[in-house]
Design a protein around this motif. Structure first.
Motif, PDB file in Angstrom:
ATOM      1  N   PRO A 280     -64.724  21.525  84.405  1.00 20.07           N
ATOM      2  CA  PRO A 280     -65.029  22.174  85.676  1.00 20.07           C
ATOM      3  C   PRO A 280     -65.127  23.683  85.515  1.00 20.07           C
ATOM      4  O   PRO A 280     -64.211  24.408  85.856  1.00 20.07           O
ATOM      5  CB  PRO A 280     -63.861  21.763  86.575  1.00 20.07           C
ATOM      6  CG  PRO A 280     -62.768  21.396  85.656  1.00 20.07           C
ATOM      7  CD  PRO A 280     -63.340  21.055  84.336  1.00 20.07           C
ATOM      8  N   GLU A 281     -66.225  24.139  84.982  1.00 16.62           N
ATOM      9  CA  GLU A 281     -66.382  25.569  84.728  1.00 16.62           C
ATOM     10  C   GLU A 281     -67.463  26.193  85.596  1.00 16.62           C
ATOM     11  O   GLU A 281     -67.495  27.395  85.786  1.00 16.62           O
ATOM     12  CB  GLU A 281     -66.741  25.806  83.248  1.00 16.62           C
ATOM     13  CG  GLU A 281     -65.583  25.479  82.318  1.00 16.62           C
ATOM     14  CD  GLU A 281     -65.990  25.455  80.855  1.00 16.62           C
ATOM     15  OE1 GLU A 281     -67.137  25.771  80.544  1.00 16.62           O
ATOM     16  OE2 GLU A 281     -65.121  25.086  80.035  1.00 16.62           O
ATOM     17  N   LEU A 282     -68.370  25.348  86.112  1.00 22.91           N
ATOM     18  CA  LEU A 282     -69.456  25.886  86.927  1.00 22.91           C
ATOM     19  C   LEU A 282     -69.090  25.771  88.399  1.00 22.91           C
ATOM     20  O   LEU A 282     -68.417  24.829  88.811  1.00 22.91           O
ATOM     21  CB  LEU A 282     -70.734  25.088  86.686  1.00 22.91           C
ATOM     22  CG  LEU A 282     -71.590  25.456  85.481  1.00 22.91           C
ATOM     23  CD1 LEU A 282     -72.745  24.489  85.378  1.00 22.91           C
ATOM     24  CD2 LEU A 282     -72.123  26.860  85.594  1.00 22.91           C
ATOM     25  N   GLY A 283     -69.581  26.703  89.192  1.00 13.88           N
ATOM     26  CA  GLY A 283     -69.326  26.626  90.619  1.00 13.88           C
ATOM     27  C   GLY A 283     -70.353  27.437  91.377  1.00 13.88           C
ATOM     28  O   GLY A 283     -71.160  28.155  90.793  1.00 13.88           O
ATOM     29  N   ALA A 284     -70.312  27.297  92.714  1.00 15.61           N
ATOM     30  CA  ALA A 284     -71.199  28.069  93.565  1.00 15.61           C
ATOM     31  C   ALA A 284     -70.371  29.148  94.228  1.00 15.61           C
ATOM     32  O   ALA A 284     -69.433  28.854  94.951  1.00 15.61           O
ATOM     33  CB  ALA A 284     -71.834  27.166  94.608  1.00 15.61           C
ATOM     34  N   THR A 285     -70.695  30.397  93.958  1.00 13.52           N
ATOM     35  CA  THR A 285     -69.923  31.487  94.543  1.00 13.52           C
ATOM     36  C   THR A 285     -70.721  32.122  95.663  1.00 13.52           C
ATOM     37  O   THR A 285     -71.945  32.071  95.668  1.00 13.52           O
ATOM     38  CB  THR A 285     -69.587  32.551  93.492  1.00 13.52           C
ATOM     39  OG1 THR A 285     -70.804  33.032  92.937  1.00 13.52           O
ATOM     40  CG2 THR A 285     -68.726  31.971  92.387  1.00 13.52           C
ATOM     41  N   GLY A 286     -70.013  32.746  96.575  1.00 15.96           N
ATOM     42  CA  GLY A 286     -70.670  33.363  97.719  1.00 15.96           C
ATOM     43  C   GLY A 286     -71.172  32.299  98.668  1.00 15.96           C
ATOM     44  O   GLY A 286     -70.939  31.110  98.476  1.00 15.96           O
TER      45      GLY A 286
ATOM     46  N   TYR B 282     -66.676  31.433  86.286  1.00 13.79           N
ATOM     47  CA  TYR B 282     -65.693  32.439  86.724  1.00 13.79           C
ATOM     48  C   TYR B 282     -65.807  33.672  85.836  1.00 13.79           C
ATOM     49  O   TYR B 282     -66.042  34.781  86.291  1.00 13.79           O
ATOM     50  CB  TYR B 282     -64.293  31.833  86.652  1.00 13.79           C
ATOM     51  CG  TYR B 282     -63.178  32.797  86.975  1.00 13.79           C
ATOM     52  CD1 TYR B 282     -63.113  33.392  88.227  1.00 13.79           C
ATOM     53  CD2 TYR B 282     -62.198  33.089  86.035  1.00 13.79           C
ATOM     54  CE1 TYR B 282     -62.091  34.271  88.532  1.00 13.79           C
ATOM     55  CE2 TYR B 282     -61.176  33.960  86.339  1.00 13.79           C
ATOM     56  CZ  TYR B 282     -61.125  34.551  87.583  1.00 13.79           C
ATOM     57  OH  TYR B 282     -60.110  35.416  87.863  1.00 13.79           O
TER      58      TYR B 282
ATOM     59  N   VAL C 162     -65.055  39.535  90.750  1.00 13.48           N
ATOM     60  CA  VAL C 162     -63.612  39.642  90.601  1.00 13.48           C
ATOM     61  C   VAL C 162     -63.235  40.969  89.957  1.00 13.48           C
ATOM     62  O   VAL C 162     -63.879  41.420  89.030  1.00 13.48           O
ATOM     63  CB  VAL C 162     -63.096  38.492  89.721  1.00 13.48           C
ATOM     64  CG1 VAL C 162     -61.689  38.772  89.262  1.00 13.48           C
ATOM     65  CG2 VAL C 162     -63.149  37.209  90.477  1.00 13.48           C
TER      66      VAL C 162
ATOM     67  N   ILE D   4     -55.979  34.937  91.956  1.00 10.68           N
ATOM     68  CA  ILE D   4     -56.785  33.702  92.042  1.00 10.68           C
ATOM     69  C   ILE D   4     -56.392  32.772  90.898  1.00 10.68           C
ATOM     70  O   ILE D   4     -56.167  31.580  91.087  1.00 10.68           O
ATOM     71  CB  ILE D   4     -58.293  34.031  91.971  1.00 10.68           C
ATOM     72  CG1 ILE D   4     -58.702  34.922  93.134  1.00 10.68           C
ATOM     73  CG2 ILE D   4     -59.119  32.744  91.963  1.00 10.68           C
ATOM     74  CD1 ILE D   4     -60.157  35.341  93.125  1.00 10.68           C
TER      75      ILE D   4
ATOM     76  N   VAL E 282     -60.013  27.216  87.813  1.00 12.08           N
ATOM     77  CA  VAL E 282     -60.068  28.551  88.407  1.00 12.08           C
ATOM     78  C   VAL E 282     -61.370  28.780  89.166  1.00 12.08           C
ATOM     79  O   VAL E 282     -61.396  29.475  90.188  1.00 12.08           O
ATOM     80  CB  VAL E 282     -59.802  29.640  87.328  1.00 12.08           C
ATOM     81  CG1 VAL E 282     -60.853  29.634  86.272  1.00 12.08           C
ATOM     82  CG2 VAL E 282     -59.680  31.007  87.972  1.00 12.08           C
ATOM     83  N   ILE E 283     -62.453  28.121  88.732  1.00 14.11           N
ATOM     84  CA  ILE E 283     -63.736  28.325  89.419  1.00 14.11           C
ATOM     85  C   ILE E 283     -63.661  27.853  90.867  1.00 14.11           C
ATOM     86  O   ILE E 283     -64.283  28.425  91.760  1.00 14.11           O
ATOM     87  CB  ILE E 283     -64.893  27.654  88.643  1.00 14.11           C
ATOM     88  CG1 ILE E 283     -66.252  27.871  89.322  1.00 14.11           C
ATOM     89  CG2 ILE E 283     -64.661  26.166  88.481  1.00 14.11           C
ATOM     90  CD1 ILE E 283     -66.810  29.236  89.174  1.00 14.11           C
ATOM     91  N   ARG E 284     -62.832  26.804  91.129  1.00 11.70           N
ATOM     92  CA  ARG E 284     -62.705  26.315  92.518  1.00 11.70           C
ATOM     93  C   ARG E 284     -62.097  27.397  93.416  1.00 11.70           C
ATOM     94  O   ARG E 284     -62.525  27.608  94.543  1.00 11.70           O
ATOM     95  CB  ARG E 284     -61.851  25.054  92.573  1.00 11.70           C
ATOM     96  CG  ARG E 284     -62.419  23.842  91.865  1.00 11.70           C
ATOM     97  CD  ARG E 284     -63.540  23.181  92.648  1.00 11.70           C
ATOM     98  NE  ARG E 284     -64.855  23.685  92.225  1.00 11.70           N
ATOM     99  CZ  ARG E 284     -65.509  23.273  91.143  1.00 11.70           C
ATOM    100  NH1 ARG E 284     -64.995  22.348  90.382  1.00 11.70           N
ATOM    101  NH2 ARG E 284     -66.683  23.792  90.833  1.00 11.70           N
TER     102      ARG E 284
ATOM    103  N   TYR F 149     -62.211  30.582  92.818  1.00  4.48           N
ATOM    104  CA  TYR F 149     -63.172  31.677  92.900  1.00  4.48           C
ATOM    105  C   TYR F 149     -64.249  31.365  93.941  1.00  4.48           C
ATOM    106  O   TYR F 149     -64.684  32.232  94.690  1.00  4.48           O
ATOM    107  CB  TYR F 149     -63.794  31.874  91.504  1.00  4.48           C
ATOM    108  CG  TYR F 149     -64.705  33.067  91.389  1.00  4.48           C
ATOM    109  CD1 TYR F 149     -64.329  34.308  91.881  1.00  4.48           C
ATOM    110  CD2 TYR F 149     -65.946  32.952  90.774  1.00  4.48           C
ATOM    111  CE1 TYR F 149     -65.159  35.402  91.764  1.00  4.48           C
ATOM    112  CE2 TYR F 149     -66.786  34.030  90.642  1.00  4.48           C
ATOM    113  CZ  TYR F 149     -66.400  35.249  91.145  1.00  4.48           C
ATOM    114  OH  TYR F 149     -67.236  36.318  91.031  1.00  4.48           O
ATOM    115  N   GLU F 150     -64.640  30.091  94.010  1.00  4.10           N
ATOM    116  CA  GLU F 150     -65.615  29.683  95.024  1.00  4.10           C
ATOM    117  C   GLU F 150     -65.065  29.951  96.425  1.00  4.10           C
ATOM    118  O   GLU F 150     -65.749  30.509  97.282  1.00  4.10           O
ATOM    119  CB  GLU F 150     -65.927  28.179  94.903  1.00  4.10           C
ATOM    120  CG  GLU F 150     -66.830  27.816  93.744  1.00  4.10           C
ATOM    121  CD  GLU F 150     -67.061  26.308  93.637  1.00  4.10           C
ATOM    122  OE1 GLU F 150     -68.171  25.920  93.282  1.00  4.10           O
ATOM    123  OE2 GLU F 150     -66.143  25.514  93.904  1.00  4.10           O
TER     124      GLU F 150
ATOM    125  N   THR G 216     -64.834  33.702  97.226  1.00  3.34           N
ATOM    126  CA  THR G 216     -66.106  34.382  97.482  1.00  3.34           C
ATOM    127  C   THR G 216     -66.775  33.844  98.743  1.00  3.34           C
ATOM    128  O   THR G 216     -67.612  34.502  99.328  1.00  3.34           O
ATOM    129  CB  THR G 216     -67.089  34.215  96.303  1.00  3.34           C
ATOM    130  OG1 THR G 216     -67.202  32.830  95.992  1.00  3.34           O
ATOM    131  CG2 THR G 216     -66.625  34.987  95.088  1.00  3.34           C
TER     132      THR G 216
END
Lengths: 690, 195
Positions: A163-169, A179, B5, B57, B68-70, B72-73, B76
């Motif tokens: 789980p390294e990809l995500g949607a930010t903003g 991240y 960040v 975070i 951690v990406i969760r 951060y999502e 943001t």
């Protein structure tokens, strides 16, 4: 079992099937971007809108479960207008760069725009600009093109387990990213390129190399591990341009590993393209085929048969193996071996060296015990199946062996082989879990089988299988599995390419070579042995790369890589599969069985086959299994293994660099970059954690 | 505005907040602790003086067993999490239609001129950060500025500048309507400068 009507056709489907899937069953095509049959449903692209009677608004068919009495229309003006509207919004921020986009020609957005797009844009403002991301040496990004379908995010979360990809903003500021900007640490990351419906994620090694309509595709079988993934080799002229997965529900579903996909550039470097023979100065000189054969014949003539040995490497097709076996039989040598990694199995019944559960069968298991294996690196697609089962049913997995992150929770039991004995005696906490499982499976990896006590471990595993009902008598469940890592291994074992009664195995051949008991060694694509002990032996190397084996050779015979010949391979499940020749071998190189056939003439034992069909007939003659392609023939459960004491030496990992395991991937620039960036990162992290 | 960040050495909850943290976590059923991410981010943001550092975070997602990406999502997605340090007073001028019609543009311009900062910027003395926010739900007393946790309503250019001066001098200021109306009771004629 709800019944519904789609476009005036009635269909009855199982519970939980969506409207989109029901439509697909009827052959009705619905355009999609975010929906992917192997991923969870997101329902965020809205392209699959259809009209449902009694609903005031169009519905997203990918996310709507089919229910009794639904009446769906997919071709009304309202549906068309709704889809046109969705597409127009998607195109607002999508750049008009198809002419310079690598996805051009195989782009879902391009295709669907042909069907639903307007002739011009009504959007007069500036398009948004998104910075490109660095996702490592394999994936090229052009994030302006992203339409936020989130397939890549779901793939990373679900299939790859990273789980390294995500949607930010959010809203207009939404971006796909990580991240901290770094390479995706997955062996399956290349599949994100395939599932990206637009040109946001494209292949870095293939970037600007070609267009899909210039390529011709050949169906083939992957040889970088023993899974035997179905692949498609795309070529232009004599060059392999790229390798993609073919769909195969039984084996790799829609995916292949990054090594299978990207190591093809190794086929262009360090190739053996003409025969060589060592001159008086001790260096290899180019010679003609006849000269090379004569040098071999001169040497072999003066040697008794049992002073000659042959070793088969990990990527060899069974046609070449059977030819070499026949040749060695004719010479009268019992010293033949296909287990260059020193594995000790192969003499028992077929069930003692197969992945009996089958790859698709993993999904049925409710407990999995891994012994001396790291499936994530030895067989990434088998690991993906285990993870799939973990996601679907919460499969519990225990590992006895060197610890490694596998992408799902694993109970690590330690790396002490004595624990294995404890499990048999029911004195280990895991015994209870094994006992209560209905469909338990155990996977023995090469880390457990190349030890000196491998046969004892095999015997123990057999006893554990019997005690804990791992092999069912009544139904076809067989949870006993051997995980191979060499594509040629099961085929060679099926052909009996093993030392005869007085024959030497690999380690004895090497020892014998040092003691002059073995005076000539024939290496058929065998590079992963300790070649230093062959310095003073007459070595014939037949293969496609100037790698370790060729470095000690007295005669080099240039063979073909897997893309350059039609071959038969048997995967770790025992499935016989056939690949097709995609390109011609370079220079004077020939298909491997032909080289052995030609050499047999010079040695005076003419092998009785002159065409590929003849060789294949010979394969069937040696083992009738080779008659049945693409099927699993169930191996009967018999006794195997030995009694004895287990050594206390801990189980060790067999692969320490996933990206460079064989003569092709060792010469691939892409793989070298991966090893440096991805694996380097991981190892640094591990050191950091310690 | 792109969010990213800002890293910060390390983050630990203070002793006082650790107690609150346990309290927050118990509000969620067993196995659903990940839902506590919003209150925990808020707690961390308050502790750090109005902004949420990357290290917080990381700490919180690790605590909740999330990648951690969760986190951060989430951070943001919600605009009320500030991923960069903010001043002691975070001036959040509402710019949505009712406030705009009642003069929020003037407030923004006056504030920018007075403090010599643009939107999203912080004064050199670290006292003020100016941002524009969407409707904060006090339209009846528009225009509204939220400063940290409090609303200041019925503002004019002049009263807003005075408010800033008072804050700068450390004077105590009264939250709510600056013209002293109670709730959103009809204002007396002549109360509001614009009328």
């Amino acid at each position: 079992m709800p019944k519904l009507i789609i476009d005036d056709q009635e269909i009855e489907v199982e519970n939980g099937v969506t409207v989109l899937q029901a439509a697909e069953m009827l052959g009705i095509e619905i355009p999609v971007f975010c929906y992917h049959p192997k991923l969870s449903i997101a329902g965020n692209c809205r392209m699959c809108l259809v009209q449902m009677e009694k609903s005031p608004k169009p519905i997203a068919s990918c996310a709507m479960p089919a229910t009794e009495g639904m009446v769906i229309h997919t071709q009304t003006p309202m549906v068309k207008k709704a889809r046109q509207g969705v597409l127009e919004f998607l195109l607002i921020n999508h750049p008009l760069d198809c002419p310079i986009c690598d996805q051009g020609g195989e782009c879902d957005l391009q295709d669907i725009t042909m069907a639903y797009g307007g002739d011009s844009s009504r959007f007069g403002l500036n398009k948004r600009a998104v910075p490109d991301k660095d996702l490592g040496p394999l994936i090229e990004t052009a994030m302006n093109r992203c339409i936020h379908c989130t397939r890549c995010i779901r793939f990373a979360n679900e299939i790859a387990g990273v789980p390294e990809l995500g949607a930010t903003g959010r809203g207009e500021h939404m971006e796909i990213g990580t991240y901290i900007e770094k390479a995706i640490t997955s062996e399956l990351s290349g599949n994100m390129i395939d599932i990206c419906p637009v040109g946001a994620l494209t292949s870095k090694p293939y970037s600007f190399q070609g267009r899909p309509w210039e390529l011709s595709s050949t169906p083939s079988v992957d040889v970088f591990d023993a899974v035997g993934c179905a692949i498609r080799i795309d070529t232009r002229g004599r060059e392999v341009m790229r390798i993609l997965p073919r769909q195969s529900f039984q084996i790799n579903e829609d995916w292949i590993s990054d090594k299978s996909r990207f190591a093809y550039d190794g086929l262009k470097y360090q190739r053996l393209d003409r025969p060589y023979a060592k001159g008086k100065d001790g260096r290899l000189h180019p010679v003609s085929w006849d000269e090379a054969f004569n040098v071999i014949a001169d040497h072999f003539q003066h040697l008794p048969g049992d002073h000659i040995a042959a070793i088969v490497g990990d990527m060899v097709d069974t046609e070449a193996i059977v030819a070499l076996k026949d040749l060695m039989n004719a010479i009268g040598s019992p010293h033949i071996d296909c287990r260059q990694d020193g594995s000790k199995i192969g003499y028992g019944p077929r069930s003692s060296y197969l992945f009996n559960t089958t790859i698709a069968g993993i999904e049925k298991a409710d407990f999995c015990l891994l012994i001396g294996t790291n499936p994530r690196w030895e067989a990434p697609l088998i690991n993906a199946r285990i993870r799939k089962n973990y996601l679907n049913t919460g499969l519990s997995v225990a590992l006895l062996g060197a610890p490694h992150e596998l992408g799902y929770p694993v109970e690590h039991l330690g790396d002490d082989p004595l624990i294995f004995e404890k499990i048999l005696k029911g004195r280990h906490p895991i015994s209870a879990a094994l006992k209560s499982a209905k469909f338990p499976m155990l996977i023995l990896g090469q880390g457990a089988l190349k030890r000196n006590d491998a046969e004892v471990i095999l015997g123990l595993a057999h006893k554990i299988a019997d005690k804990y009902n791992i092999v069912h008598q009544s139904d076809p469940w067989n949870g006993f599995n051997i995980l191979h890592s060499a594509a040629s291994r099961v085929g060679a074992l099926d052909l009996g390419f093993l030392p005869g009664p007085q024959g030497y195995g690999v380690s004895e051949i090497l020892k014998g070579a040092a003691q002059k008991k073995i005076e000539a060694v024939y290496l058929l694509g065998a590079d992963d042995i300790d070649v230093s002990s062959l310095e003073s032996t007459f070595v014939v190397y037949q293969g496609h790369h100037g790698d370790r084996g060729a470095s000690v050779a007295d005669v080099v015979l240039p063979g073909s890589a897997y893309t350059e010949k039609s071959g038969t391979y048997v995967n770790t499940e025992g499935r016989v599969q056939r690949s097709f020749k995609a390109v011609s071998p370079p220079g004077e190189a020939k298909e491997d069985w032909k080289i052995i056939r030609a050499l047999s003439d010079h040695l005076g034992f003419e092998l009785p086959y002159d065409s590929l069909n003849d060789v294949r007939a010979r394969l069937v003659e040696v083992n009738s299994l080779f008659d049945e392609l693409d099927t699993i023939q169930k191996a009967s459960w018999e006794d195997f293994g030995k009694e004895g004491t287990v050594l206390s030496e801990p189980f060790k990992a067999t692969i320490d660099n996933f990206y460079m395991t064989d003569s092709i991937s060792r010469h691939s620039v892409t793989m070298a970059k991966c090893a440096q960036e991805i694996q380097g990162d991981e190892q640094r992290n591990q050191i950091h954690e310690k | 505005m792109k969010k990213s960040v800002t890293h910060y050495e390390t983050f630990e909850f203070s002793e006082k907040n650790k107690k609150k943290l346990t309290d927050i976590l118990t509000r969620y059923p067993e196995g659903r602790q990940a839902s506590a991410i919003l209150p925990l981010f808020e707690l961390a943001q308050r502790q750090c003086g109005g902004w949420l550092p990357g290290s917080a975070i990381e700490k919180i997602t690790q605590m909740l067993g999330l990648p951690v990406i969760r986190g951060y999502e989430v951070a943001t997605f919600y605009t009320m999490f500030n991923l960069k340090p903010v001043g002691k007073y975070h001036l959040q001028v509402c710019g949505t239609t009712p406030c705009m019609l009642r003069g929020s543009e003037d407030l923004k311009a006056a504030c920018q001129k007075k403090l010599s900062i643009g939107l999203g910027e912080t004064t050199k003395d670290g006292l003020f950060t100016l941002s524009e926010v969407e409707c904060i739900g006090a339209c009846v007393n528009a225009p509204v500025v939220q400063i940290n946790d409090d609303f200041y309503e019925d503002l004019t250019k002049e009263s807003f500048i005075k408010l800033l001066d008072d804050l700068k001098e450390g004077k105590k200021v009264k939250a709510g309507s600056v013209i002293g109306r109670q709730g959103s009771a009809p204002e007396k004629k002549g109360d509001h400068a614009q009328e």
